[in-house]
Every structure is written in structure tokens, then in C-alpha cells.
Design a protein around this motif. Structure first.
Motif: not given
Length: 459
Positions: A126-127, A166-168, A210-212, A138-140
């Protein structure tokens, strides 16, 4: 496919500067952790595991209930270490949804969407896109937009810190893979902790998608780490509740920014609520009810057309309290548990009612107390009068028939019955039953002393 839910609630919350474990601090009258538990109750999980640590006994006692199990993390060595503690309790199939006990406003639909995105074979994160993602991992992403890694803020380079996604702290993972990944975690980072976020790189290495998954809004994913953040989230939540009530039920709030709901509020049409009011527990407001400024109402039913004047305090607790149609209450009145006001009853300033019923049209307009009493229709209860309902050991009841007039400054010593149509002379202390229609006067005879001289101060 079985769904397991893990809620991380082991942190101390040093920045809260409080002896109370962080997840037990309250938002809208309910602990942060309880918000998350209530949200997940309807997700159909096979099990819900709460990871506790700091203040574990206190946290577990506060939220224990059916379908909730606890796993302790001692000491607290990071989020990955926390999940390592639940590995023995997880099956080898299905999905595991990981939430945070200090992120109270995650919605059930968002949590469900995250779990569904996982589907038992993908890692779903969840982002949130933030203007200032300071503190967030941080989501790279790779050149194709796929998630490649999460880098914690403290370990991020200047280039990585410029990333706004960002990652929650919330994810859903295939349970078998999650168990394998967290077992391989290492603490080679600036904090010497085991980061759960490191499993993203492991999933990528194994070819697991891997899903955002983007959160609907910032409020759902905001965590609480300080009193300032807690206060900000309180106002956000209250504003959301106010807007829902106005849009769905037509509630008219004088100022939505000065409204507090710490429970459930059920409104009829054309209800008006002035500023600074607080509603707790379950409160029902009938059509056309008006609530004056700075009133506090808890566990009560207020019927159509009633008017609650300013600074009134109604607290029904477990027994509840009720106000009948067209009744007037306040200002500065207090209704306690078991107060039952009939239609068109008047309860005025500085009048307290507890465990008493008042029938239609009864009035107690000033400076009075009615405890453990049954009051008939159209009774006029004078200023300064009380029911003496407690003998030091037991409570006793007072019964006042219809159309009784009780003068000012009277004491009705329970148990006692006042018959219909009786009159109690002002200043009387009544200890015996009064017959219907009778005038009862029980006070010392007035004495006048002629020639009396008031003392003067000696010089």
C-alpha cells in the motif's frame, strides 16, 4: 483462500512522551488499536494476530476479545523482527495482510483491496504519493514502473529521498513466501534492525510480482507518533464524520470544525447542532431536535422537537437517558443514567435528574435535584427542592402524583409518596405520605423579635 491479518502494535511511542502505550491513545474516544481491530472485524480473516511489546499486558487487556490472538515481540528489533515472531502461528498457504496498530483510519475497503491484489501469489504494497514523504520508506521502481525495492528514509540516498511515493507500512503477501523471506532477513543497516521492507528485493529476485497499490487518500494511511499528529488526525476524522452526517442525513452543523463524535450519532431530519458539542456512545436525535452550544451528550435518545439548551450535560452511561418530544432541557442542566423525560417536560438551569421519570408536562425549572423519583404529569417542582434518596446505605424512591406543586427549598425524604394534586409548602421537609389534594407544610414556626439589634464589629 485463507486470510491472516497481522497488526503490529509493539512500539513504545517515545515521541508521545506518555506512560501509556502508543496504540492505546485515543482517537474519537477509541484507542488507535481498537480502530484497526474494528475495521478488520468484517474482513473474514481466519485469524487476527496482534504483535505486542511495550506495555504488552496493558495493551492485551485493553483489546482482548473473541478472534484476537497475541504474539509478543521482546525486544523490539524492527518490523521484520516483529513478523518473525508470528511465523510459527501462520499456515503455509493463503495470504497475510499486515497492518499497523498506530494507523487507525485505514478503511475496510482499502484493506480488502490490498488483500485481493495479493491473491496468494503476489506481494502487494500500500503506497501513497506525498508532497513531503519524510520518514516514509521510498518506493523504488524500475524503468517499466514495476516495484523493485523499498528504501527506508534513514538509509536512502539524496536521489532516493526525492521520490515522493512512500510505503505506508501495510502490505499483503503470500503466507508461505512471507515466512521464507522474513527468516532470511538481516540487520545490516543504519539502525541495526530487521526491516520487513527488505523482503521486496527478495520477491523481485524470485520473480514474484510486486504491486504498488495506491491508497485512496492520505488520511487513511497517516500514523500517530506524537501528540501533534494525534490531534491532527482527530480533526481530520471529525471533519470526515461531520461531512458524512451533513451529506447523508442533512445534519446542520453551525461549524463542522467544532464538532466531536466519539461513537454513533443517528439523526432525523432538520436537526441542528451548535458549536462545541460532543457526542459519545450511541446518541439518537429525532426530527427537528436542536442542540445548544457546548453540550455533551452520551448514550441518550432525544425525541422529535426537543430543545437542548447550551452547556447541558446528558450522560446515560449503560442505563441510557431519554428526552421526550418537545421537551426543553437546560441551559446548564444535567441528566444522569436512568433519566426519562416525557413529552414537553421542562428541566431548567442547574437541575439534576438521575434514575427518575418525569411524565408529560412536568417542570423543574431551577436549582433542583430529582433522584430515584417517579414524577407525574404537570408537576411543578420548585427551585432549590431535592429528593433525599440516600440514607447512607441504601437508595429509596419518591413518588409524586400528577398536578402536584412542590414549593421552593423543599426536602422530600424518601421513601415517600405525594398524592395527586397535593401542594407542598415552600421550605418544608416531608417525611410522611401526603394525601391527594392535601396541603403539607413541615417547617418551624416563624418568630419575630422586636427591638433586636444586629451585632456590630468591635473596634
Amino acid at each position: 483462500m485463507a486470510l491472516n491479518i497481522v497488526i503490529m502494535a509493539a512500539g513504545k511511542g517515545t515521541r508521545m512522551k506518555s506512560a501509556l502505550p502508543k496504540v492505546l491513545h485515543k482517537l474519537a474516544g477509541k484507542s488507535l488499536l481498537r480502530h484497526v481491530l474494528d475495521t478488520t472485524a468484517g474482513l473474514g480473516a481466519a485469524q487476527r494476530l496482534v504483535i505486542t511489546g511495550h506495555g504488552a499486558d496493558q495493551v492485551e487487556n485493553a483489546v482482548a476479545g473473541p478472534g484476537i490472538a497475541f504474539v509478543r515481540q521482546m525486544p523490539q528489533l524492527g518490523t521484520g523482527h516483529a513478523i518473525q515472531q508470528v511465523v510459527p502461528h501462520l499456515p503455509d498457504s493463503g495470504s497475510t495482510l499486515i497492518l499497523n496498530g498506530d494507523v487507525p483510519l485505514i478503511q475496510a475497503e482499502t484493506a480488502r483491496r490490498l488483500a485481493q491484489a495479493c491473491g496468494g501469489d503476489k506481494l502487494a504494497l500500500l503506497t501513497i504519493e506525498l508532497a513531503d514523504p519524510t520518514g516514509y520508506g521510498r518506493i523504488v521502481r524500475d524503468e517499466q514502473g514495476g516495484v523493485r525495492a523499498i528504501v527506508e528514509h534513514k538509509d536512502a540516498s539524496a536521489e532516493q529521498r526525492a521520490i515522493r511515493e512512500g510505503y505506508t507500512g501495510m502490505m499483503a503477501a503470500p503466507t508461505a513466501a512471507l515466512k521464507r523471506w522474513v527468516s532470511a532477513l538481516k540487520n545490516e543497516n543504519a539502525q541495526g534492525e530487521y526491516y520487513l521492507t527488505d523482503i521486496v528485493a527478495m520477491a523481485v529476485a524470485e520473480g514474484v510480482p510486486v504491486l504498488g497499490i495506491a491508497a485512496p487518500n492520505e488520511t487513511e494511511v497517516l500514523g500517530v507518533n506524537s501528540p501533534l499528529q494525534l490531534a491532527d488526525l482527530e480533526r481530520r476524522f471529525q471533519r470526515r464524520q461531520a461531512e458524512t452526517l451533513m451529506e447523508q442525513h442533512g445534519l446542520r452543523l453551525a461549524d463542522p470544525a467544532r464538532f466531536d463524535l466519539r461513537g454513533e450519532l443517528i439523526c432525523g431530519q432538520d436537526v441542528e447542532v451548535d458549536v462545541g458539542c460532543v457526542f459519545e456512545g450511541r446518541v439518537e436525535l429525532g426530527e427537528g431536535v436542536r442542540i445548544g452550544a457546548y453540550s455533551v451528550i452520551r448514550n441518550a435518545r432525544i425525541a422529535a422537537g426537543a430543545r437542548i439548551h447550551e452547556f447541558t450535560h446528558i450522560d446515560g452511561e449503560a442505563a441510557g437517558a431519554s428526552v421526550g418530544e418537545g421537551a426543553l432541557v437546560g441551559p446548564f442542566a444535567r441528566l444522569r443514567p436512568g433519566a426519562e423525560l416525557g413529552a414537553e417536560v421542562h428541566i431548567g438551569n442547574f437541575v439534576e435528574v438521575k434514575n427518575s421519570s418525569l411524565a408529560r408536562g412536568a417542570k423543574a425549572n431551577h436549582l433542583a435535584y430529582l433522584g430515584d423519583a417517579t414524577v407525574g404529569e404537570r408537576v411543578n417542582y420548585g427551585a432549590g427542592s431535592i429528593t433525599a434518596n440516600y440514607d447512607g446505605a441504601n437508595k429509596h424512591r419518591t413518588t409524586i402524583g400528577a398536578d402536584v406543586h412542590v414549593g421552593s427549598n423543599c426536602v422530600l425524604v424518601a421513601p415517600v409518596e405525594i398524592g395527586s394534586g397535593a401542594t407542598i409548602g415552600g421550605g418544608s421537609t416531608i417525611t410522611k405520605a401526603v394525601a391527594p389534594g392535601e396541603l403539607a407544610v413541615a417547617r418551624g414556626k416563624q418568630v419575630g423579635i422586636q427591638g433586636w439589634i444586629r451585632p456590630t464589629k468591635k473596634r
